[in-house]
Design a protein around this motif. Structure first.
Motif, PDB file in Angstrom:
ATOM      1  N   ARG A  35       4.030   8.082   2.532  1.00 47.53           N
ATOM      2  CA  ARG A  35       3.621   8.559   3.850  1.00 47.53           C
ATOM      3  C   ARG A  35       4.115   7.533   4.855  1.00 47.53           C
ATOM      4  NH1 ARG A  35      -0.349  12.365   4.891  1.00 47.53           N
ATOM      5  NH2 ARG A  35      -0.299  12.894   7.086  1.00 47.53           N
ATOM      6  N   CYS A  36       4.968   7.962   5.774  1.00 46.20           N
ATOM      7  CA  CYS A  36       5.542   7.038   6.748  1.00 46.20           C
ATOM      8  C   CYS A  36       5.096   7.344   8.176  1.00 46.20           C
ATOM      9  CB  CYS A  36       7.061   7.050   6.658  1.00 46.20           C
ATOM     10  SG  CYS A  36       7.799   8.678   6.879  1.00 46.20           S
ATOM     11  N   HIS A  37       4.412   8.449   8.346  1.00 40.99           N
ATOM     12  CA  HIS A  37       4.014   8.899   9.683  1.00 40.99           C
ATOM     13  C   HIS A  37       2.932   9.952   9.491  1.00 40.99           C
ATOM     14  CE1 HIS A  37       4.467  11.017  13.554  1.00 40.99           C
ATOM     15  NE2 HIS A  37       5.029   9.919  13.994  1.00 40.99           N
ATOM     16  N   ASN A  38       2.146  10.198  10.499  1.00 40.10           N
ATOM     17  CA  ASN A  38       1.111  11.220  10.406  1.00 40.10           C
ATOM     18  C   ASN A  38       1.689  12.590  10.070  1.00 40.10           C
ATOM     19  OD1 ASN A  38      -1.686  11.891  10.620  1.00 40.10           O
ATOM     20  ND2 ASN A  38      -1.198  12.944  12.528  1.00 40.10           N
ATOM     21  N   SER A  39       2.942  12.823  10.464  1.00 47.01           N
ATOM     22  CA  SER A  39       3.563  14.132  10.265  1.00 47.01           C
ATOM     23  C   SER A  39       4.678  14.148   9.229  1.00 47.01           C
ATOM     24  CB  SER A  39       4.149  14.622  11.598  1.00 47.01           C
ATOM     25  OG  SER A  39       3.143  14.700  12.572  1.00 47.01           O
ATOM     26  N   PHE A  40       4.912  13.031   8.523  1.00 43.90           N
ATOM     27  CA  PHE A  40       6.053  12.966   7.617  1.00 43.90           C
ATOM     28  C   PHE A  40       5.733  12.275   6.294  1.00 43.90           C
ATOM     29  CE2 PHE A  40       7.934  13.324  11.783  1.00 43.90           C
ATOM     30  CZ  PHE A  40       8.990  14.192  11.592  1.00 43.90           C
ATOM     31  N   LEU A  41       6.329  12.820   5.232  1.00 44.64           N
ATOM     32  CA  LEU A  41       6.405  12.179   3.920  1.00 44.64           C
ATOM     33  C   LEU A  41       7.890  12.005   3.628  1.00 44.64           C
ATOM     34  CD1 LEU A  41       4.019  14.482   1.850  1.00 44.64           C
ATOM     35  CD2 LEU A  41       3.506  12.192   2.669  1.00 44.64           C
ATOM     36  N   ALA A  42       8.235  11.003   2.830  1.00 45.28           N
ATOM     37  CA  ALA A  42       9.637  10.809   2.448  1.00 45.28           C
ATOM     38  C   ALA A  42       9.709  10.602   0.940  1.00 45.28           C
ATOM     39  CB  ALA A  42      10.231   9.609   3.176  1.00 45.28           C
ATOM     40  N   SER A  43      10.719  11.190   0.317  1.00 41.06           N
ATOM     41  CA  SER A  43      10.962  11.010  -1.111  1.00 41.06           C
ATOM     42  C   SER A  43      11.594   9.645  -1.324  1.00 41.06           C
ATOM     43  CB  SER A  43      11.911  12.097  -1.618  1.00 41.06           C
ATOM     44  OG  SER A  43      12.363  11.783  -2.910  1.00 41.06           O
ATOM     45  N   CYS A  44      10.979   8.818  -2.132  1.00 42.47           N
ATOM     46  CA  CYS A  44      11.488   7.461  -2.371  1.00 42.47           C
ATOM     47  C   CYS A  44      12.907   7.476  -2.916  1.00 42.47           C
ATOM     48  CB  CYS A  44      10.567   6.703  -3.315  1.00 42.47           C
ATOM     49  SG  CYS A  44       8.972   6.298  -2.581  1.00 42.47           S
ATOM     50  N   ARG A  45      13.211   8.427  -3.771  1.00 44.23           N
ATOM     51  CA  ARG A  45      14.551   8.430  -4.372  1.00 44.23           C
ATOM     52  C   ARG A  45      15.649   8.807  -3.385  1.00 44.23           C
ATOM     53  NH1 ARG A  45      16.645  13.084  -7.630  1.00 44.23           N
ATOM     54  NH2 ARG A  45      15.795  14.930  -6.614  1.00 44.23           N
ATOM     55  N   HIS A  46      15.283   9.334  -2.240  1.00 45.36           N
ATOM     56  CA  HIS A  46      16.280   9.711  -1.233  1.00 45.36           C
ATOM     57  C   HIS A  46      16.340   8.742  -0.058  1.00 45.36           C
ATOM     58  CE1 HIS A  46      17.624  13.365  -3.070  1.00 45.36           C
ATOM     59  NE2 HIS A  46      16.373  13.639  -3.362  1.00 45.36           N
ATOM     60  N   ILE A  47      15.528   7.699  -0.089  1.00 47.43           N
ATOM     61  CA  ILE A  47      15.574   6.707   0.989  1.00 47.43           C
ATOM     62  C   ILE A  47      16.787   5.808   0.778  1.00 47.43           C
ATOM     63  CG2 ILE A  47      14.422   4.704   2.007  1.00 47.43           C
ATOM     64  CD1 ILE A  47      11.748   6.039   1.330  1.00 47.43           C
ATOM     65  N   ARG A  48      17.627   5.723   1.785  1.00 46.76           N
ATOM     66  CA  ARG A  48      18.811   4.870   1.730  1.00 46.76           C
ATOM     67  C   ARG A  48      18.608   3.598   2.546  1.00 46.76           C
ATOM     68  NH1 ARG A  48      19.076   6.890  -2.118  1.00 46.76           N
ATOM     69  NH2 ARG A  48      20.385   8.569  -2.805  1.00 46.76           N
ATOM     70  N   GLU A  49      17.780   3.679   3.569  1.00 45.04           N
ATOM     71  CA  GLU A  49      17.519   2.519   4.417  1.00 45.04           C
ATOM     72  C   GLU A  49      16.154   2.681   5.055  1.00 45.04           C
ATOM     73  OE1 GLU A  49      19.308   0.564   8.503  1.00 45.04           O
ATOM     74  OE2 GLU A  49      20.575   1.881   7.312  1.00 45.04           O
ATOM     75  N   MET A  50      15.380   1.620   5.018  1.00 42.04           N
ATOM     76  CA  MET A  50      14.066   1.656   5.642  1.00 42.04           C
ATOM     77  C   MET A  50      14.045   0.623   6.758  1.00 42.04           C
ATOM     78  SD  MET A  50      10.401   1.612   3.835  1.00 42.04           S
ATOM     79  CE  MET A  50       8.995   2.255   4.678  1.00 42.04           C
ATOM     80  N   GLY A  51      14.082   1.107   7.979  1.00 43.50           N
ATOM     81  CA  GLY A  51      14.036   0.229   9.141  1.00 43.50           C
ATOM     82  C   GLY A  51      12.612   0.080   9.645  1.00 43.50           C
ATOM     83  N   ARG A  52      12.492  -0.631  10.733  1.00 40.61           N
ATOM     84  CA  ARG A  52      11.165  -0.880  11.305  1.00 40.61           C
ATOM     85  C   ARG A  52      10.544   0.387  11.872  1.00 40.61           C
ATOM     86  NH1 ARG A  52       9.049  -2.470  15.982  1.00 40.61           N
ATOM     87  NH2 ARG A  52      11.000  -2.584  17.108  1.00 40.61           N
ATOM     88  N   THR A  53      11.386   1.271  12.442  1.00 38.09           N
ATOM     89  CA  THR A  53      10.853   2.464  13.105  1.00 38.09           C
ATOM     90  C   THR A  53      11.331   3.787  12.509  1.00 38.09           C
ATOM     91  OG1 THR A  53      12.640   2.445  14.740  1.00 38.09           O
ATOM     92  CG2 THR A  53      10.617   1.256  15.302  1.00 38.09           C
ATOM     93  N   GLU A  54      12.252   3.720  11.524  1.00 34.41           N
ATOM     94  CA  GLU A  54      12.718   4.966  10.918  1.00 34.41           C
ATOM     95  C   GLU A  54      13.240   4.731   9.510  1.00 34.41           C
ATOM     96  OE1 GLU A  54      15.825   6.732  13.254  1.00 34.41           O
ATOM     97  OE2 GLU A  54      17.334   5.364  12.498  1.00 34.41           O
ATOM     98  N   ILE A  55      13.291   5.831   8.764  1.00 31.47           N
ATOM     99  CA  ILE A  55      13.829   5.842   7.409  1.00 31.47           C
ATOM    100  C   ILE A  55      15.044   6.752   7.427  1.00 31.47           C
ATOM    101  CG2 ILE A  55      13.433   6.659   5.058  1.00 31.47           C
ATOM    102  CD1 ILE A  55      10.487   5.929   5.415  1.00 31.47           C
ATOM    103  N   ARG A  56      16.146   6.281   6.861  1.00 28.19           N
ATOM    104  CA  ARG A  56      17.336   7.113   6.715  1.00 28.19           C
ATOM    105  C   ARG A  56      17.377   7.639   5.287  1.00 28.19           C
ATOM    106  NH1 ARG A  56      20.014   7.542  11.151  1.00 28.19           N
ATOM    107  NH2 ARG A  56      20.193   5.767  12.544  1.00 28.19           N
ATOM    108  N   LEU A  57      17.586   8.943   5.186  1.00 30.14           N
ATOM    109  CA  LEU A  57      17.602   9.614   3.886  1.00 30.14           C
ATOM    110  C   LEU A  57      19.038   9.855   3.425  1.00 30.14           C
ATOM    111  CD1 LEU A  57      14.759  12.162   4.634  1.00 30.14           C
ATOM    112  CD2 LEU A  57      14.581   9.990   3.415  1.00 30.14           C
ATOM    113  N   SER A  58      19.200  10.144   2.150  1.00 31.60           N
ATOM    114  CA  SER A  58      20.525  10.313   1.553  1.00 31.60           C
ATOM    115  C   SER A  58      21.347  11.424   2.207  1.00 31.60           C
ATOM    116  CB  SER A  58      20.402  10.567   0.057  1.00 31.60           C
ATOM    117  OG  SER A  58      19.616  11.706  -0.198  1.00 31.60           O
ATOM    118  N   GLY A  59      20.726  12.456   2.700  1.00 32.78           N
ATOM    119  CA  GLY A  59      21.459  13.554   3.325  1.00 32.78           C
ATOM    120  C   GLY A  59      21.849  13.293   4.769  1.00 32.78           C
ATOM    121  N   GLY A  60      21.492  12.117   5.292  1.00 31.45           N
ATOM    122  CA  GLY A  60      21.830  11.776   6.665  1.00 31.45           C
ATOM    123  C   GLY A  60      20.684  11.962   7.637  1.00 31.45           C
TER     124      GLY A  60
END
Length: 86
Positions: A35-60
């Motif tokens: 859980r990265c935000h009140n409105s978002f979940l992210a799949s760990c296996r698709h995280i390519r970069e985790m920044g301070r304010t956003e997560i970039r996923l494998s699909g862009g």
């Protein structure tokens, strides 16, 4: 009240359903999503970069990381990474 939940799939398709995100979160494999935000979940296996304010996923795509969820999201991602090493 139920809100529209959108699920972004690997192939770019989006599924929409009406249920609380918390309910969907409980149905997922423990430790595989964070859980990265009140409105978002992210799949760990698709995280390519985790920044301070956003997560970039494998699909862009990128999803926001809120101040509230940032510490636990970082811990969850680290735990997931350690699972992959062991």
């Amino acid at each position: 009240s139920l809100r529209k939940t959108r699920i972004l799939l690997e192939d770019g398709m989006v599924l929409e359903c009406y249920e609380k995100l918390e309910k969907r979160e409980k149905q997922l494999e423990p430790g595989s999503f964070l859980r990265c935000h009140n409105s978002f979940l992210a799949s760990c296996r698709h995280i390519r970069e985790m920044g301070r304010t956003e997560i970039r996923l494998s699909g862009g795509a990128s999803v926001p990381v809120s101040r509230r969820y940032s510490p636990e999201a970082r811990k969850a991602f680290a735990r997931w990474g350690m699972r992959k090493v062991l």
